[in-house]
Write a protein that holds these residues in place. Sequence first.
Motif, PDB file in Angstrom:
ATOM      1  N   PHE A  24     -14.160 -76.716 -11.305  1.00 10.01           N
ATOM      2  CA  PHE A  24     -12.779 -77.182 -11.456  1.00 10.01           C
ATOM      3  C   PHE A  24     -11.849 -76.205 -10.745  1.00 10.01           C
ATOM      4  O   PHE A  24     -12.114 -75.005 -10.640  1.00 10.01           O
ATOM      5  CB  PHE A  24     -12.385 -77.385 -12.922  1.00 10.01           C
ATOM      6  N   SER A  25     -10.771 -76.741 -10.220  1.00 10.15           N
ATOM      7  CA  SER A  25      -9.887 -76.006  -9.314  1.00 10.15           C
ATOM      8  C   SER A  25      -8.832 -75.189 -10.068  1.00 10.15           C
ATOM      9  O   SER A  25      -8.658 -75.312 -11.283  1.00 10.15           O
ATOM     10  CB  SER A  25      -9.176 -76.997  -8.388  1.00 10.15           C
ATOM     11  N   SER A  26      -8.098 -74.401  -9.302  1.00 13.33           N
ATOM     12  CA  SER A  26      -7.004 -73.618  -9.874  1.00 13.33           C
ATOM     13  C   SER A  26      -5.919 -74.519 -10.449  1.00 13.33           C
ATOM     14  O   SER A  26      -5.362 -74.234 -11.517  1.00 13.33           O
ATOM     15  CB  SER A  26      -6.408 -72.707  -8.805  1.00 13.33           C
ATOM     16  N   ASP A  27      -5.632 -75.634  -9.765  1.00 10.27           N
ATOM     17  CA  ASP A  27      -4.609 -76.559 -10.256  1.00 10.27           C
ATOM     18  C   ASP A  27      -5.044 -77.193 -11.573  1.00 10.27           C
ATOM     19  O   ASP A  27      -4.231 -77.361 -12.492  1.00 10.27           O
ATOM     20  CB  ASP A  27      -4.325 -77.647  -9.219  1.00 10.27           C
ATOM     21  N   GLU A  28      -6.327 -77.542 -11.667  1.00 10.09           N
ATOM     22  CA  GLU A  28      -6.836 -78.136 -12.901  1.00 10.09           C
ATOM     23  C   GLU A  28      -6.814 -77.100 -14.025  1.00 10.09           C
ATOM     24  O   GLU A  28      -6.466 -77.423 -15.168  1.00 10.09           O
ATOM     25  CB  GLU A  28      -8.262 -78.658 -12.676  1.00 10.09           C
ATOM     26  N   ALA A  29      -7.165 -75.866 -13.691  1.00  9.52           N
ATOM     27  CA  ALA A  29      -7.141 -74.797 -14.685  1.00  9.52           C
ATOM     28  C   ALA A  29      -5.717 -74.566 -15.200  1.00  9.52           C
ATOM     29  O   ALA A  29      -5.508 -74.348 -16.400  1.00  9.52           O
ATOM     30  CB  ALA A  29      -7.699 -73.515 -14.083  1.00  9.52           C
ATOM     31  N   ARG A  30      -4.739 -74.644 -14.308  1.00  9.34           N
ATOM     32  CA  ARG A  30      -3.336 -74.470 -14.712  1.00  9.34           C
ATOM     33  C   ARG A  30      -2.867 -75.653 -15.546  1.00  9.34           C
ATOM     34  O   ARG A  30      -2.188 -75.481 -16.575  1.00  9.34           O
ATOM     35  CB  ARG A  30      -2.456 -74.322 -13.462  1.00  9.34           C
ATOM     36  N   GLU A  31      -3.230 -76.848 -15.133  1.00 10.90           N
ATOM     37  CA  GLU A  31      -2.816 -78.053 -15.864  1.00 10.90           C
ATOM     38  C   GLU A  31      -3.328 -78.035 -17.306  1.00 10.90           C
ATOM     39  O   GLU A  31      -2.619 -78.445 -18.231  1.00 10.90           O
ATOM     40  CB  GLU A  31      -3.346 -79.294 -15.146  1.00 10.90           C
ATOM     41  N   LYS A  32      -4.551 -77.531 -17.496  1.00 12.00           N
ATOM     42  CA  LYS A  32      -5.151 -77.516 -18.835  1.00 12.00           C
ATOM     43  C   LYS A  32      -4.767 -76.289 -19.648  1.00 12.00           C
ATOM     44  O   LYS A  32      -5.123 -76.180 -20.809  1.00 12.00           O
ATOM     45  CB  LYS A  32      -6.674 -77.607 -18.718  1.00 12.00           C
ATOM     46  N   GLY A  33      -4.052 -75.360 -19.029  1.00  5.60           N
ATOM     47  CA  GLY A  33      -3.603 -74.175 -19.758  1.00  5.60           C
ATOM     48  C   GLY A  33      -4.595 -73.035 -19.781  1.00  5.60           C
ATOM     49  O   GLY A  33      -4.433 -72.083 -20.558  1.00  5.60           O
ATOM     50  N   PHE A  34      -5.615 -73.105 -18.923  1.00  2.52           N
ATOM     51  CA  PHE A  34      -6.595 -72.020 -18.890  1.00  2.52           C
ATOM     52  C   PHE A  34      -6.042 -70.799 -18.168  1.00  2.52           C
ATOM     53  O   PHE A  34      -6.340 -69.669 -18.525  1.00  2.52           O
ATOM     54  CB  PHE A  34      -7.889 -72.506 -18.212  1.00  2.52           C
ATOM     55  N   VAL A  35      -5.232 -71.021 -17.140  1.00  2.00           N
ATOM     56  CA  VAL A  35      -4.533 -69.925 -16.462  1.00  2.00           C
ATOM     57  C   VAL A  35      -3.037 -70.170 -16.584  1.00  2.00           C
ATOM     58  O   VAL A  35      -2.591 -71.312 -16.712  1.00  2.00           O
ATOM     59  CB  VAL A  35      -4.944 -69.800 -14.972  1.00  2.00           C
ATOM     60  N   SER A  36      -2.272 -69.096 -16.528  1.00  2.00           N
ATOM     61  CA  SER A  36      -0.818 -69.246 -16.694  1.00  2.00           C
ATOM     62  C   SER A  36      -0.061 -69.086 -15.394  1.00  2.00           C
ATOM     63  O   SER A  36       1.169 -69.241 -15.377  1.00  2.00           O
ATOM     64  CB  SER A  36      -0.305 -68.226 -17.715  1.00  2.00           C
ATOM     65  N   GLY A  37      -0.763 -68.782 -14.301  1.00  3.33           N
ATOM     66  CA  GLY A  37      -0.093 -68.649 -13.015  1.00  3.33           C
ATOM     67  C   GLY A  37      -1.061 -68.851 -11.868  1.00  3.33           C
ATOM     68  O   GLY A  37      -2.209 -68.399 -11.922  1.00  3.33           O
ATOM     69  N   VAL A  38      -0.613 -69.569 -10.825  1.00  2.00           N
ATOM     70  CA  VAL A  38      -1.412 -69.802  -9.616  1.00  2.00           C
ATOM     71  C   VAL A  38      -0.592 -69.311  -8.426  1.00  2.00           C
ATOM     72  O   VAL A  38       0.585 -69.659  -8.292  1.00  2.00           O
ATOM     73  CB  VAL A  38      -1.765 -71.292  -9.442  1.00  2.00           C
ATOM     74  N   PHE A  39      -1.220 -68.525  -7.538  1.00  2.00           N
ATOM     75  CA  PHE A  39      -0.508 -67.884  -6.436  1.00  2.00           C
ATOM     76  C   PHE A  39      -1.166 -68.203  -5.099  1.00  2.00           C
ATOM     77  O   PHE A  39      -2.371 -68.394  -5.020  1.00  2.00           O
ATOM     78  CB  PHE A  39      -0.471 -66.364  -6.661  1.00  2.00           C
TER      79      PHE A  39
END
Length: 311
Positions: free
Chosen positions: A218-233
């Motif tokens: 799963f991608s960074s965008d998916e991780a951000r959408e689900k709340g697994f990460v709080s920031g994508v750069f």
Amino acid sequence: MALRSCQKALFQVLQRRVCGNRFLGKAVLLRNMSSDAPFNYSYETLAVSQPRDYVKQVEINRPEIRNAMNQTFYREMRECFRELAVDGDCRVVLLTGAGKIFTSGLDLVDSASLFSTDTEVGRKAVELKQRVSEMQESFTVMEKCLKPVIAAVHGACVGAGVDMITACDIRLCTQDAWFQIKEVEMGLAADLGTLQRFPKIIGDESWLREIIYTARKFSSDEAREKGFVSGVFETREAMLESAIETACIIASRSPIAVQTSKASVLFSRDHSVADGLNDVTTWNASMLQSEDLMKATTAAMQKTKPTFSKL
């Protein structure tokens, strides 16, 4: 005016309650556990640096094999974070990976002995349980260390890498980062913390079970959408700059307040609301008498930045 009067009253109470630098209860425990002794931080698989005051960076340092985790890495993680836990010059930890990716997960070549069948099955089971428990502790130690840990992920974060960052307080990643709970694809269940911690991090259990059972990336965008990460750069440099900035803000706060907050959050995660409320009153029975509260209150009244002592 009413707020200022309340602040003055609190300040007067604190002046009466605080005696020198002595704290009560759990505050005493925190201070006694800390140390000003020099730390070596010399490891084979980890590179430890200090990019800012009170901020330590722990970097997985096996870039030639994509930061694969061998048994030396697991042992050194335990040693490193036990030292960080009592290092008075550390208030926040930044966890990164050297080279092109964050980590490819378990070093299968190094760990081949875990899968051997030479030993009688019952005895092998006892040995395996002990070995895996030690590997679990290599990530749990980041929770036991009450210094907040910020994971900064670039490129791939696979298998045990996901186990590891679920034990961190804050997760950031680059746009090109991707994640995979790979264990089912390898014929086993993830056993270093993903199945236990990930459900407490996000609210979408259906999605979580899908990525566990299918072992898909799963991608960074998916991780951000689900709340697994709080920031994508966009870049690793931008991510590290933001991570260090956040770490510096945390490091500027009262170390007592930050560390007891982490302790309470972790306790409440695994207990009822009533138990969590009772636990935090135990902490604050000491914290309300600490010099940090007086310093913070004084700084707020004087519109200055407080400086807090080491633990």
